[in-house]
Enzyme design. Structure first.
Site, PDB file in Angstrom:
ATOM      1  N   PRO A  12       0.791  -1.240   0.000  1.00  0.00           N
ATOM      2  CA  PRO A  12       0.000   0.000   0.000  1.00  0.00           C
ATOM      3  C   PRO A  12       0.818   1.282   0.000  1.00  0.00           C
ATOM      4  O   PRO A  12       0.254   2.368  -0.019  1.00  0.00           O
ATOM      5  CB  PRO A  12      -0.808  -0.112   1.288  1.00  0.00           C
ATOM      6  N   GLY A  42       3.967   1.790   2.092  1.00  0.00           N
ATOM      7  CA  GLY A  42       4.825   2.042   3.243  1.00  0.00           C
ATOM      8  C   GLY A  42       6.279   2.245   2.861  1.00  0.00           C
ATOM      9  O   GLY A  42       6.952   3.125   3.392  1.00  0.00           O
ATOM     10  N   LYS A  43       6.753   1.440   1.936  1.00  0.00           N
ATOM     11  CA  LYS A  43       8.157   1.560   1.513  1.00  0.00           C
ATOM     12  C   LYS A  43       8.309   2.624   0.435  1.00  0.00           C
ATOM     13  O   LYS A  43       9.278   3.375   0.428  1.00  0.00           O
ATOM     14  CB  LYS A  43       8.665   0.197   1.064  1.00  0.00           C
ATOM     15  N   ARG A  94      -5.247  -2.126  -5.390  1.00  0.00           N
ATOM     16  CA  ARG A  94      -4.189  -1.803  -4.435  1.00  0.00           C
ATOM     17  C   ARG A  94      -3.343  -0.631  -4.936  1.00  0.00           C
ATOM     18  O   ARG A  94      -2.871   0.184  -4.151  1.00  0.00           O
ATOM     19  CB  ARG A  94      -3.310  -3.038  -4.195  1.00  0.00           C
ATOM     20  N   CYS A 141       8.702 -10.934   4.463  1.00  0.00           N
ATOM     21  CA  CYS A 141       8.322 -11.010   5.875  1.00  0.00           C
ATOM     22  C   CYS A 141       8.083 -12.475   6.238  1.00  0.00           C
ATOM     23  O   CYS A 141       7.082 -12.825   6.844  1.00  0.00           O
ATOM     24  CB  CYS A 141       7.096 -10.144   6.175  1.00  0.00           C
TER      25      CYS A 141
END
Length: 462
Positions: A114, A116-117, A140, A233
């Site tokens: 979404p 964040g990076k 997305r 992750c």
């Protein structure tokens, strides 16, 4: 917590029986909530002066902080709507932090939603170079676009394609690439228990094929001498060390680089690969029982030696005559803007990044900064332009303190009485700010501000 037997066996092999018990204990501990300051809008020092709640530094992230997610709601504060920070799990801040992006770089975030990076990569560029943010899912990608606009990132190209489709357009084009790959999510089991069921449906074997495809396609888009950061992750060696091993086999010119360390980081595990390549120890594993964050894996790589200019043909800037109504609006903007980079398409006005390749034939949601729209002999500035501006760059502003109830009313889309803030009766567009940071535009008529805050962004009452 009931964990899949196959996963338990994998973790015991990675950690050993004693440390595996320490890992299990972390499931009884609360999750960690993180906030990352948008340094393109405000310095960390200045943010700490105005932060509405207690914060604790994330020790390995310069602009990262923990907050108490059980007692405060940072997403329900005007500073969130001003794009001063992004809410992000602390370990997930690491990939964009450790990719050494420099102003002027051409940067690709391959699986960006979404955002964040991507928002951190854009903040590092600080309006220079270009950030290409891609996500295969168009829905997305829309959320990704909103977050980039909220952060005030104007030098962005938002794409929605399979990475392989991008290769012919961007071959050896990028200086830096980040791949936060789709993965089995083992590192998120503590944060989100639903990930366990998802793992049982699609485990490491499923995702490793996708990851190998993405990393080799990204390798084609990185210039010689460029750097790529791969992250997941998950804990699975198949998705981590073995994916990097596969990349090195396919592209021997890539080398694993050391990255800035932290006492809680664990080395990669060469023994978990087929080759046992000792260079894999330079990769990083984050375990939730060793650090205040969820599970993660990172590998920083460099592609050979620095070479010539990118091979992709650049899209030449168009020389156009600006409409009078646009020129009139821009007279109130105190910023150097190159007319050759202004692009008009279907009534919309964009400010383009420099030297983009031709994009004909691929799906994109946005190229550059949407300045606004031309409508019936008038120009209406966009929400994205408001967020990209600084207060001092626009001539007419209305600056409200965060505690002023009109801030929330503005964010809800209501008309505002601003008679106390406007000494003259000058009509026109005003940039509405909270404590000096832009929120959006409004149009002043008879000392009443007609609200132009974007409907899809409005404050939702609980």
């Amino acid at each position: 917590m009931n964990l899949p037997i196959a996963f338990e066996e994998e973790m015991k092999a990675l950690l050993g029986p004693e440390e595996y018990e320490e890992y299990l204990k972390c499931f009884d501990e609360p999750r960690h909530y993180g906030l990352r300051v948008n340094t393109a809008k405000i310095s960390v020092e200045d943010f700490l002066k105005i932060a509405p709640w207690p914060l604790e530094r994330v020790p390995w992230i310069r602009n990262g902080f923990y907050y108490d997610g059980e007692s405060v709601q940072p997403a329900k504060h005007p500073y969130y709507f001003a794009g001063l920070y992004y809410l992000q799990e602390p370990s997930a801040m690491t990939p964009a932090d450790r990719l050494p992006v420099e102003p002027g770089d051409r940067v690709l975030d391959v699986c960006a939603a979404p955002g964040g990076k991507a928002t951190e990569l854009g903040a590092k560029l600080n309006g220079t170079g270009v950030l290409a943010a891609n996500d295969l899912s168009s829905s997305r990608a829309k959320g990704l676009l909103k977050n980039l606009e909220l952060f005030g990132i104007g030098n962005a190209l938002v794409l929605s394609e399979e990475p392989g489709k991008l290769v012919p357009y961007f071959r050896e084009y990028f200086d830096k690439i980040l791949i936060d790959a789709p993965c089995s999510g083992e590192g998120m089991f503590r944060k989100d228990r639903k990930m366990v069921r998802a793992w049982e449906e699609h485990g490491p074997e499923y995702f490793s094929k996708i990851q190998r495809s993405i990393v080799t396609q990204a390798a084609e888009m990185l210039r010689p001498g460029g750097m790529m950061l791969y992250s997941t992750c998950t804990f699975s060696p198949l998705e981590n060390e073995q994916t990097i091993e596969y990349l090195l086999q396919q592209y021997p010119e890539f080398k694993i680089c050391e990255m800035e360390g932290y006492e809680g980081f664990a080395q990669g595990i060469p023994e978990a690969s087929e080759s046992g390549d000792e260079a894999l120890r330079r990769t990083v594993r984050i375990f939730p029982h060793r650090m205040k964050g969820e599970g993660h894996f990172l590998a920083l790589l460099r592609k050979g030696e620095a070479g010539s200019q990118p091979c992709s043909p650049a899209l030449k800037a168009k020389g156009i005559k600006l409409p009078a109504e646009l020129e009139e609006f821009l007279r109130d903007v105190d910023r150097d803007m190159e007319p050759s980079r202004i692009d008009l398409r279907g009534g919309r006005v964009y400010y383009m990044p420099e030297d983009l390749p031709s994009l004909k034939g691929i799906r994109f949601l946005r190229t550059g900064l949407l300045l606004g729209e031309l409508k019936k002999n008038r120009f209406e500035p966009s929400q994205a332009f408001a967020m990209n501006l600084k207060k001092e760059e626009y001539r007419r502003t209305l600056d409200l303190p965060a505690e002023d109830p009109r801030v929330v009313r503005y964010l809800k889309g209501e008309t505002l009485d601003v008679e106390d803030l406007v000494s003259s009766r000058e009509k026109g567009w005003y940039l509405v700010c909270v404590d000096g940071y832009p929120l959006g535009f409004g149009k002043l008529v008879n000392q009443t501000l007609k609200n132009k805050y974007l409907p899809g962004w409005r404050w939702q009452s609980q």
